[in-house]
Motif scaffolding. Sequence first.
Motif, PDB file in Angstrom:
ATOM      1  N   GLN A 183       5.424  -5.174  -4.186  1.00 36.97           N
ATOM      2  CA  GLN A 183       5.157  -5.391  -2.765  1.00 36.97           C
ATOM      3  C   GLN A 183       4.344  -6.682  -2.624  1.00 36.97           C
ATOM      4  OE1 GLN A 183       4.521  -1.065  -0.936  1.00 36.97           O
ATOM      5  NE2 GLN A 183       3.368  -1.335  -2.827  1.00 36.97           N
ATOM      6  N   ILE A 185       2.492  -9.808  -0.632  1.00 37.38           N
ATOM      7  CA  ILE A 185       1.790 -10.302   0.556  1.00 37.38           C
ATOM      8  C   ILE A 185       1.378 -11.728   0.226  1.00 37.38           C
ATOM      9  CG2 ILE A 185      -0.175 -10.022   2.096  1.00 37.38           C
ATOM     10  CD1 ILE A 185       0.880  -7.098  -0.041  1.00 37.38           C
ATOM     11  N   ASN A 421       4.681  -0.712  -6.236  1.00 37.47           N
ATOM     12  CA  ASN A 421       5.021   0.626  -5.759  1.00 37.47           C
ATOM     13  C   ASN A 421       5.811   1.289  -6.874  1.00 37.47           C
ATOM     14  OD1 ASN A 421       5.978   2.935  -4.538  1.00 37.47           O
ATOM     15  ND2 ASN A 421       7.531   1.857  -3.319  1.00 37.47           N
ATOM     16  N   LEU A 452       3.408   0.925   0.504  1.00 39.20           N
ATOM     17  CA  LEU A 452       2.443   0.605   1.555  1.00 39.20           C
ATOM     18  C   LEU A 452       2.988   1.019   2.911  1.00 39.20           C
ATOM     19  CD1 LEU A 452       1.437  -3.025   0.475  1.00 39.20           C
ATOM     20  CD2 LEU A 452      -0.110  -1.051   0.530  1.00 39.20           C
ATOM     21  N   SER A 453       2.105   1.489   3.778  1.00 37.01           N
ATOM     22  CA  SER A 453       2.500   1.735   5.165  1.00 37.01           C
ATOM     23  C   SER A 453       2.438   0.403   5.911  1.00 37.01           C
ATOM     24  CB  SER A 453       1.542   2.740   5.811  1.00 37.01           C
ATOM     25  OG  SER A 453       0.257   2.150   5.977  1.00 37.01           O
ATOM     26  N   PRO A 454       3.087   0.271   7.060  1.00 35.98           N
ATOM     27  CA  PRO A 454       3.006  -0.976   7.830  1.00 35.98           C
ATOM     28  C   PRO A 454       1.571  -1.373   8.156  1.00 35.98           C
ATOM     29  CG  PRO A 454       4.762   0.403   8.681  1.00 35.98           C
ATOM     30  CD  PRO A 454       4.028   1.237   7.678  1.00 35.98           C
ATOM     31  N   GLU A 456      -1.141  -0.625   6.386  1.00 34.43           N
ATOM     32  CA  GLU A 456      -1.789  -1.078   5.157  1.00 34.43           C
ATOM     33  C   GLU A 456      -1.335  -2.495   4.788  1.00 34.43           C
ATOM     34  OE1 GLU A 456      -2.527   3.063   2.685  1.00 34.43           O
ATOM     35  OE2 GLU A 456      -0.514   2.190   2.733  1.00 34.43           O
ATOM     36  N   ARG A 457      -0.052  -2.746   4.967  1.00 32.37           N
ATOM     37  CA  ARG A 457       0.469  -4.078   4.684  1.00 32.37           C
ATOM     38  C   ARG A 457      -0.191  -5.111   5.596  1.00 32.37           C
ATOM     39  NH1 ARG A 457       4.813  -6.386   2.070  1.00 32.37           N
ATOM     40  NH2 ARG A 457       5.593  -4.349   1.388  1.00 32.37           N
ATOM     41  N   LEU A 460      -3.667  -5.983   4.284  1.00 33.74           N
ATOM     42  CA  LEU A 460      -3.606  -6.885   3.138  1.00 33.74           C
ATOM     43  C   LEU A 460      -3.165  -8.286   3.556  1.00 33.74           C
ATOM     44  CD1 LEU A 460      -2.051  -4.519   0.435  1.00 33.74           C
ATOM     45  CD2 LEU A 460      -4.434  -5.209   0.684  1.00 33.74           C
ATOM     46  N   GLN A 461      -2.219  -8.351   4.501  1.00 39.65           N
ATOM     47  CA  GLN A 461      -1.761  -9.653   4.976  1.00 39.65           C
ATOM     48  C   GLN A 461      -2.903 -10.412   5.651  1.00 39.65           C
ATOM     49  OE1 GLN A 461       1.665 -10.959   4.616  1.00 39.65           O
ATOM     50  NE2 GLN A 461       0.322 -12.725   4.935  1.00 39.65           N
TER      51      GLN A 461
END
Length: 591
Positions: A183, A185, A421, A452-454, A456-457, A460-461
């Motif tokens: 995943q 970012i 993941n 990751l959930s949206p 959570e992403r 991190l972003q």
Amino acid sequence: MKQFFKFVLATVVGIIIASVIPLILIIGIIVAAGSDKEVDVDANSVLHVKFDYPINERTPNNPLANLGFLGLDGEKSIGLNDILSSIKKAKTDNNIKGIFLDESYMMSGQATTEEIRNALIDFKKSKKFIIAYSEIYTQGFYYLASVADKVYINPKGIIEFRGFSSEVTFLKGALDKLGIEAQIIKVGTYKSAVEPLVLTKMSDANRLQVTSYLGSMYDYFLTGISKARNINKDSLFNYANSGRIQQPEDALKYKLVDGLKYKDEILSELKQRTSIAEKKDIASVDLGEYVKSGTKVDTDPKDVSYKNRIAIVYASGEITGGDGDDNKIGSETISKALRKVRMDDKVKAVVLRVNSPGGSSLASDVIWREVMLTKKVKPIIVSMGDVAASGGYYIACAADSIIAEPNTITGSIGIFAVLPNMQKLFNDKLGITFDGVKTGKYADLGDVSRPLSPEERAILQNSVNRGYDDFTKAVAKGRGKTQAYVNSIGQGRVWTGSQALKIGLVDRLGNINDAVKCAAKKAGVKDYRIVAYPEQKSFLNKFGEGLSAEVKAHFVKAELGENYRYYEQIKGVTQMMRTPQARMPFDVVIK
């Protein structure tokens, strides 16, 4: 009773082994220390130079090196610092009549080779000879050897002259088979370090940047050979592009070499040049021995004989938090070194020697802060080695001036993070499932057992975006540019030193000696001594800390050979999955 005696005997043997091996090591250290005495050079000697080992920035502080002691001595290596100082010393040494460049593989980056090549060009001003010979000329060694007065190849030898190529190993297929999703970012169109984890080939943007910087390096390579061999650059390009240099006879026909000779014929020529009778042996000194024949560039920082000093702080390798060593930049180690030279009144200026593809963005920022503080107190000049990119550029950008080689790889201003993941691996491949309780929605953020959930992403972003904003602000402030301009040349894009000069990422092209002279000039000092930091740990200190890692690396390298770089890449993947990274697109391998 028999079993009892067996156990007793085994215990005694174990105690003896545990006692004897350290004793043997200590004896080896004493023998090695004794062999480190100054070497006398005979009159009419030839300096024998052979690069068949990786060239680091500094010679490792290892008295067992080159002795083959117990097979645990690590790799033979003379650092760039001692190579350059030895060639400079040989230029004015009346006992050295010339240099013999023997068959080498140049396990070094382009900029390191460039520094050595320039030192040889300077050596030739003494009117002493340089003869190069090899059975196999790699492109790297031929580029170095092209400055010699005479370039010879074995009549049955091989010469590689076919252009540059850059290769990236893509791991997505393997990760898919394992049920692992990377995943990603990131910030930066060209921040391609993550591509091997999510693609099976180069993206168009990455192909564009690699084509650009590889073309720039190749053009400089051809220009150097053209000047040294007096061959038209376009002709050299055509020779390589058409595959015209296939046999030693081809290299002679097109004037890439001066003759086809066997080793005995080379030795005869060396005897003639040094006025040695054919039946006598050549007076020669190996580069590794010649290093011991005089003062090294790296003077002991504890030496108090000079009141004016220029400190060279070596920052080489991947950037990580904590302590480092000769091949890893630890933020704590480099920070301590910068604080030490900053507070030392005898140190009038600092040269930060950066040779790094980057690494942890946090660790890079920690070092950047120390560079900023040092700049307020005394001049600090950056000298770039083979690579000073991403985090390597981050720690450099605050300096008073930045000096790079034309073929240094730099830029790569960008940030990324990778979180695996591994749900399919655990669930489908291994049959492992997880369940648990948490007190907050994001309490298990970063759990690798699920995607990751949206939300959570997004978290991190935002973190990566902030890191990129900090990075570009630091560059803008250090280089006197707008943040918008830095963003336009950033986005993770990689540049060569020549390209970086045109867009303002570096101030001038040159080598580490140029950086030292620049630092001295800014400090207003003419007489000074060079001191090196961080202080290298003694072998006894390393021994006390445990040699398990070095021993393991030694055997892995010995077993894998050239394939060791793939092992390093896989290790790099696991490291990238820990913290946000400011680092190069994997390792640039030029063939």
